[in-house]
Design a protein around this motif. Structure first.
Motif, mmCIF file in Angstrom:
data_model
loop_
_atom_site.group_PDB
_atom_site.id
_atom_site.type_symbol
_atom_site.label_atom_id
_atom_site.label_comp_id
_atom_site.label_asym_id
_atom_site.label_seq_id
_atom_site.Cartn_x
_atom_site.Cartn_y
_atom_site.Cartn_z
ATOM 1 N N LEU A 12 0.620 -1.452 -0.195
ATOM 2 C CA LEU A 12 -0.006 0.373 0.338
ATOM 3 C C LEU A 12 0.832 1.383 0.247
ATOM 4 C CD1 LEU A 12 -2.983 -1.048 2.220
ATOM 5 C CD2 LEU A 12 -3.116 -0.263 0.271
ATOM 6 N N PHE A 13 1.778 1.599 0.733
ATOM 7 C CA PHE A 13 2.619 2.848 0.985
ATOM 8 C C PHE A 13 3.180 3.308 -0.188
ATOM 9 C CE2 PHE A 13 5.968 5.440 2.629
ATOM 10 C CZ PHE A 13 5.384 6.362 3.532
ATOM 11 N N PRO A 14 3.741 2.453 -1.058
ATOM 12 C CA PRO A 14 3.853 3.679 -2.357
ATOM 13 C C PRO A 14 2.685 4.059 -3.304
ATOM 14 C CG PRO A 14 5.334 0.867 -2.507
ATOM 15 C CD PRO A 14 4.004 1.004 -1.616
ATOM 16 N N TYR A 15 1.370 3.803 -3.493
ATOM 17 C CA TYR A 15 0.065 4.397 -3.323
ATOM 18 C C TYR A 15 -0.218 5.723 -3.134
ATOM 19 C CZ TYR A 15 -0.712 0.197 -6.214
ATOM 20 O OH TYR A 15 -1.294 -0.756 -7.563
ATOM 21 N N LEU A 16 0.649 5.662 -1.681
ATOM 22 C CA LEU A 16 0.291 6.739 -0.572
ATOM 23 C C LEU A 16 1.307 7.902 -1.484
ATOM 24 C CD1 LEU A 16 -0.998 4.937 2.255
ATOM 25 C CD2 LEU A 16 -2.321 5.601 0.504
ATOM 26 N N ALA A 17 3.077 7.258 -0.784
ATOM 27 C CA ALA A 17 3.432 7.943 -0.832
ATOM 28 C C ALA A 17 5.111 8.721 -2.366
ATOM 29 C CB ALA A 17 4.643 7.616 0.495
ATOM 30 N N SER A 18 4.127 8.080 -3.530
ATOM 31 C CA SER A 18 5.190 8.596 -4.658
ATOM 32 C C SER A 18 3.831 9.488 -5.521
ATOM 33 C CB SER A 18 4.980 7.162 -5.054
ATOM 34 O OG SER A 18 4.407 6.157 -5.936
ATOM 35 N N ALA A 19 4.154 9.771 -6.186
ATOM 36 C CA ALA A 19 3.560 10.695 -7.938
ATOM 37 C C ALA A 19 3.563 9.404 -8.733
ATOM 38 C CB ALA A 19 4.368 11.540 -8.224
ATOM 39 N N SER A 20 3.620 8.547 -9.118
ATOM 40 C CA SER A 20 2.982 7.613 -9.755
ATOM 41 C C SER A 20 2.041 6.537 -9.190
ATOM 42 C CB SER A 20 4.282 6.379 -10.192
ATOM 43 O OG SER A 20 4.890 5.759 -9.581
ATOM 44 N N GLY A 21 1.744 6.369 -7.960
ATOM 45 C CA GLY A 21 0.744 5.727 -6.794
ATOM 46 C C GLY A 21 -0.080 6.292 -6.876
ATOM 47 N N LEU A 22 0.098 7.399 -6.505
ATOM 48 C CA LEU A 22 -0.572 8.860 -6.257
ATOM 49 C C LEU A 22 -1.918 9.151 -7.505
ATOM 50 C CD1 LEU A 22 0.483 11.549 -4.119
ATOM 51 C CD2 LEU A 22 -1.555 9.530 -3.544
ATOM 52 N N ALA A 23 -1.045 8.868 -8.213
ATOM 53 C CA ALA A 23 -1.374 9.873 -9.796
ATOM 54 C C ALA A 23 -2.495 8.537 -10.217
ATOM 55 C CB ALA A 23 -0.668 9.181 -11.619
ATOM 56 N N GLN A 24 -2.512 6.995 -9.676
ATOM 57 C CA GLN A 24 -3.279 5.956 -9.963
ATOM 58 C C GLN A 24 -4.536 6.284 -9.106
ATOM 59 O OE1 GLN A 24 -1.512 1.591 -9.970
ATOM 60 N NE2 GLN A 24 0.654 2.974 -9.984
ATOM 61 N N TRP A 25 -4.561 6.968 -8.583
ATOM 62 C CA TRP A 25 -5.963 6.460 -7.241
ATOM 63 C C TRP A 25 -6.883 7.486 -7.222
ATOM 64 C CZ3 TRP A 25 -6.538 7.641 -1.905
ATOM 65 C CH2 TRP A 25 -5.545 7.852 -1.387
ATOM 66 N N PHE A 26 -5.540 9.101 -6.530
ATOM 67 C CA PHE A 26 -6.327 10.023 -6.624
ATOM 68 C C PHE A 26 -6.425 11.225 -6.956
ATOM 69 C CE2 PHE A 26 -4.352 13.904 -3.589
ATOM 70 C CZ PHE A 26 -5.277 13.618 -2.846
ATOM 71 N N CYS A 27 -5.563 11.604 -8.219
ATOM 72 C CA CYS A 27 -5.798 12.675 -8.794
ATOM 73 C C CYS A 27 -5.788 12.117 -9.975
ATOM 74 C CB CYS A 27 -5.179 13.767 -7.866
ATOM 75 S SG CYS A 27 -3.223 13.655 -8.031
ATOM 76 N N ASP A 28 -6.052 13.001 -11.018
ATOM 77 C CA ASP A 28 -5.879 12.866 -12.512
ATOM 78 C C ASP A 28 -4.424 12.602 -12.511
ATOM 79 O OD1 ASP A 28 -8.809 13.366 -12.521
ATOM 80 O OD2 ASP A 28 -8.283 15.822 -13.293
ATOM 81 N N ASP A 29 -3.190 13.573 -12.217
ATOM 82 C CA ASP A 29 -2.167 13.487 -12.678
ATOM 83 C C ASP A 29 -1.965 13.589 -11.373
ATOM 84 O OD1 ASP A 29 0.649 12.622 -14.040
ATOM 85 O OD2 ASP A 29 0.351 14.700 -15.328
ATOM 86 N N VAL A 30 -0.127 13.148 -11.176
ATOM 87 C CA VAL A 30 0.834 14.197 -10.458
ATOM 88 C C VAL A 30 2.253 13.896 -10.771
ATOM 89 C CG1 VAL A 30 1.762 14.257 -8.031
ATOM 90 C CG2 VAL A 30 -0.885 12.761 -8.297
#
Length: 124
Positions: A12-30
């Motif tokens: 889970l942590f890479p989805y919370l703490a990296s630009a590529s991880g966040l871009a997959q679920w959190f916002c349109d792009d990071v």
């Protein structure tokens, strides 16, 4: 808010703490700029943030900046932390969203949807 997620903190942590991880679920792009500030894009609008606190594998806090990428007094922040329960043998994502969004119901629905997308990504 707390959400149970059937995935290990290590996954889970890479989805919370990296630009590529966040871009997959959190916002349109990071995007990560050379100064290690995050540019989080929603609806073609840039929102800048930097990591203010990180405990690898456990938690990360993003503090939002102004449009010139400068700190604000009483800035909005977003805190993700992973908790493990020995009682249930489960992993929980705790989300603290300190922002000026006024409607609690809309905020809850937003996070329910976002965490649903995260669960799809990690299979949990």
């Amino acid at each position: 808010m707390e959400y149970p997620i059937n995935a290990s903190p290590r996954l889970l942590f890479p989805y919370l703490a990296s630009a590529s991880g966040l871009a997959q679920w959190f916002c349109d792009d990071v995007r990560l700029d050379p100064d290690h500030r995050f540019n989080m894009v929603w609806d073609k609008q840039n929102h800048y943030a930097e990591i203010a606190l990180q405990r690898p594998g456990r938690s990360v806090r993003y503090v939002f900046l102004d449009e010139k990428k400068q700190p604000l007094s009483d800035a909005n922040y977003l805190d993700f932390s992973l908790e493990y329960s020995k009682i249930t043998d489960g992993v929980f994502l705790r989300v603290t969203d300190y922002s000026d969004h006024g409607n609690d119901q809309e905020q809850q629905e937003l996070w329910d949807g976002l965490v649903g997308k995260l669960r799809e990504q990690v299979g949990g």
